[in-house]
Design an enzyme around this catalytic site. Structure first.
Site, PDB file in Angstrom:
ATOM      1  N   HIS A 197      82.217  17.096  61.190  1.00 44.60           N
ATOM      2  CA  HIS A 197      83.527  16.434  61.056  1.00 44.60           C
ATOM      3  C   HIS A 197      84.653  17.385  61.454  1.00 44.60           C
ATOM      4  O   HIS A 197      85.493  17.047  62.304  1.00 44.60           O
ATOM      5  CB  HIS A 197      83.718  15.964  59.606  1.00 44.60           C
ATOM      6  CG  HIS A 197      85.040  15.308  59.348  1.00 44.60           C
ATOM      7  ND1 HIS A 197      85.214  13.942  59.363  1.00 44.60           N
ATOM      8  CD2 HIS A 197      86.258  15.830  59.083  1.00 44.60           C
ATOM      9  CE1 HIS A 197      86.481  13.653  59.113  1.00 44.60           C
ATOM     10  NE2 HIS A 197      87.137  14.798  58.941  1.00 44.60           N
ATOM     11  N   GLU A 198      84.664  18.575  60.853  1.00 43.27           N
ATOM     12  CA  GLU A 198      85.729  19.533  61.168  1.00 43.27           C
ATOM     13  C   GLU A 198      85.591  20.025  62.607  1.00 43.27           C
ATOM     14  O   GLU A 198      86.597  20.308  63.266  1.00 43.27           O
ATOM     15  CB  GLU A 198      85.702  20.710  60.183  1.00 43.27           C
ATOM     16  CG  GLU A 198      85.887  20.337  58.721  1.00 43.27           C
ATOM     17  CD  GLU A 198      87.120  19.494  58.438  1.00 43.27           C
ATOM     18  OE1 GLU A 198      88.122  19.613  59.194  1.00 43.27           O
ATOM     19  OE2 GLU A 198      87.108  18.712  57.468  1.00 43.27           O
ATOM     20  N   HIS A 220      87.538  17.757  64.830  1.00 45.57           N
ATOM     21  CA  HIS A 220      88.962  18.122  64.837  1.00 45.57           C
ATOM     22  C   HIS A 220      89.190  19.340  65.738  1.00 45.57           C
ATOM     23  O   HIS A 220      90.132  19.377  66.540  1.00 45.57           O
ATOM     24  CB  HIS A 220      89.421  18.489  63.420  1.00 45.57           C
ATOM     25  CG  HIS A 220      89.676  17.334  62.516  1.00 45.57           C
ATOM     26  ND1 HIS A 220      90.549  16.317  62.825  1.00 45.57           N
ATOM     27  CD2 HIS A 220      89.178  17.038  61.276  1.00 45.57           C
ATOM     28  CE1 HIS A 220      90.590  15.441  61.820  1.00 45.57           C
ATOM     29  NE2 HIS A 220      89.756  15.855  60.883  1.00 45.57           N
ATOM     30  N   GLU A 248      91.725  11.859  63.323  1.00 44.77           N
ATOM     31  CA  GLU A 248      90.568  11.460  62.527  1.00 44.77           C
ATOM     32  C   GLU A 248      89.570  10.646  63.354  1.00 44.77           C
ATOM     33  O   GLU A 248      88.378  10.644  63.060  1.00 44.77           O
ATOM     34  CB  GLU A 248      91.006  10.674  61.287  1.00 44.77           C
ATOM     35  CG  GLU A 248      91.721  11.506  60.230  1.00 44.77           C
ATOM     36  CD  GLU A 248      90.885  12.668  59.699  1.00 44.77           C
ATOM     37  OE1 GLU A 248      89.643  12.616  59.787  1.00 44.77           O
ATOM     38  OE2 GLU A 248      91.492  13.641  59.209  1.00 44.77           O
TER      39      GLU A 248
END
Length: 495
Positions: free
Chosen positions: A262-263, A266, A292
């Site tokens: 997830h990170e 980003h 997101e």
């Protein structure tokens, strides 16, 4: 005109240096600063925030913007867009008294340490007073703009331009109408898939795997770093210094896997901004919702796919030995089990947006004075039971689980749900150019990263969220793709 543009670039450079220093202090505060150092770091953040405030509200800066705007036809698209965004920012902050701006910056820096201790000790009462101040400041700052009613809509618009309470009420109503019945249907065929992927892995080995996963999906560790924190986050100093954190649970290694992916989504976005935007204020994501969409795209659409894990098992140099004992189907079903849970960051795809809806309704209720901060544990637990059928036994696994409110990120949570929807629209567009399943099986994630960079990442803030979505997908926000994706995926898993 050239002289004015050079002066503009000098002042923007100064602003970006201050912002980078603030980012480094924030990183230190959330990753390694001792608790005894929180007070001084909070004061440093307050002073630097005031310096940034004074720069962008100074007479010299405002006159320069005005002068450049008058000669707009002589400016390139980058400077035009910077001026547009700076004017919006200045309008929002110049109405806030400087001492309050500084006070709030210090407050949110202190609050993160107080939240962390409160969470460790299951002590909401110790966190409630500072949380109440944060909500009060947010309401007051919007009222300074002359807005007394529908304060939350203005806050939402700050995160996602054009968004308001009415739109989000309709958006969540649509998700609730479709997801809740689907969840009930899936629960009729409930199975314990997850036990297969719950095994013990040392923190050391989880760290090794997390770094390999990051490189595998395309995050450049020469221009980024992975650390750990109580709550995973991404922080950007600039596109060549992007910092991620994750967290490690000894008996559930897939928690760190998906936090890291997830990170990483980003981080790949931040690293992919065009070099020409590096020294401008446009070297950031278009909006929180678009940001997101990238993290959720990598975490869910890629990371929770069967084809991704086929590629990992085939190509990974280091992987958990326990994985070799499982079939691909067991891994796939284990990481996609639907099980209403207490913790948002551990939630499955189907129930995730319900977690966001709870936070959205709470934020709306506090800002409209329907709820008091002291009542949040009760309200939280009631909504968890209403939407997910589970109730936290402690506030640490309930209202204290997220760091966002302590950072002052009121209005951020809806971005996750918007990101889910955007990500499926982006997937639908990508399928027209790439055989995604085959690409993942072959471990060719570079191709996916390059597509995203070409269509989205390189633009930073040069384009608005609406412009990006229309240019990439041909339409604005449309939940249909997300809802159909969930229906198809989970009906196949729970057939």
């Amino acid at each position: 005109m050239e002289e004015k543009i050079n002066k503009f670039r000098e002042m923007i450079k100064e602003k970006k240096i201050i912002d980078s220093m603030l980012a480094l202090l924030q990183w230190d505060l959330e990753t390694q600063a001792p608790k005894g150092g929180y007070k001084l770091i909070s004061e440093m953040i307050g002073e630097l925030s005031l310096k940034s405030y004074n720069l962008t509200t100074s007479k010299e800066f405002l006159e320069m913007l005005k002068e450049l705007k008058k000669n707009e036809e002589k400016l390139d698209d980058i400077i035009k867009r910077e001026i547009e965004l700076l004017e919006e920012e200045v309008e929002k902050i110049k109405v806030i008294p400087s001492e309050e701006y500084k006070m709030y910056s210090e407050l949110t820096a202190k609050a993160q340490g107080i939240w962390e201790i409160a969470r460790e000790n299951n002590d909401f009462e110790s966190f409630a007073p500072i949380l109440e101040q944060i909500f009060n400041f947010n309401r007051k700052f919007i009222e300074y703009r002359g807005i007394k009613e529908d304060v939350y809509s203005e806050i939402l618009n700050d995160y996602e331009k054009g968004m308001n309470v009415e739109k989000l009420d309709n958006f969540f109503a649509e998700l609730k109408k479709e997801i809740v019945p689907l969840l009930k249907e899936v629960n009729k065929n409930k199975r314990d898939f997850q036990k297969k992927v719950k095994f013990e892995v040392s923190e050391y080995n989880q760290k090794l795997f997390s770094k390999e996963i990051l490189e595998y999906i395309g995050f450049d560790l020469e221009r980024g770093v992975l650390s750990e924190s109580a709550h995973p986050f991404t922080l950007t100093v600039n596109k060549d210094d992007v910092r991620l954190t994750t967290r490690y649970l000894k008996d559930f290694p897939f928690s760190s896997v998906f936090s890291t992916i997830h990170e990483g989504g980003h981080g790949i976005y931040e690293q992919g901004v065009d070099e020409i935007l590096k020294d401008t204020i446009l070297s950031d994501g278009a909006s929180m919702g678009i940001h997101e969409s990238q993290s959720r795209f990598y975490e869910n659409i890629i990371g929770r796919s069967k084809e991704f894990w086929f590629g990992i098992l085939e190509k990974s140099k280091f992987k958990y030995s326990e994985l070799s004992k499982l079939t691909l189907e067991e891994i796939y079903k284990g990481i996609n089990e639907v099980s209403p849970s207490l913790i948002r960051v551990e939630a499955d795809e189907l129930t995730y947006s319900l977690h966001i809806m709870i936070r959205y309704e709470i934020e709306k209720g506090i800002l409209s004075r329907e709820y008091l901060v002291k009542d949040l544990p009760r309200v939280w637990n009631e909504k968890m039971y209403e939407y997910l059928g589970v109730v936290p036994s402690t506030d640490s696994e309930g209202v204290l689980q997220d760091v966002h409110w302590s950072c002052g990120l009121i209005g951020y949570f809806p971005s996750y749900a918007l990101g889910n929807v955007y990500s499926l629209q982006i997937l639908n567009a990508m399928k027209k150019d790439i055989n995604i399943e085959g690409t993942l099986e072959r471990g060719e994630l570079k191709r996916i990263k390059e597509w995203l960079r070409e269509k989205i990442h390189r633009y930073g803030k040069l384009k608005t969220p609406k412009e990006i979505m229309v240019s990439v997908t041909g339409e604005e926000l449309n939940p249909e793709y997300y809802i159909e994706y969930l229906k198809e995926k989970y009906k196949n898993i729970y057939n």
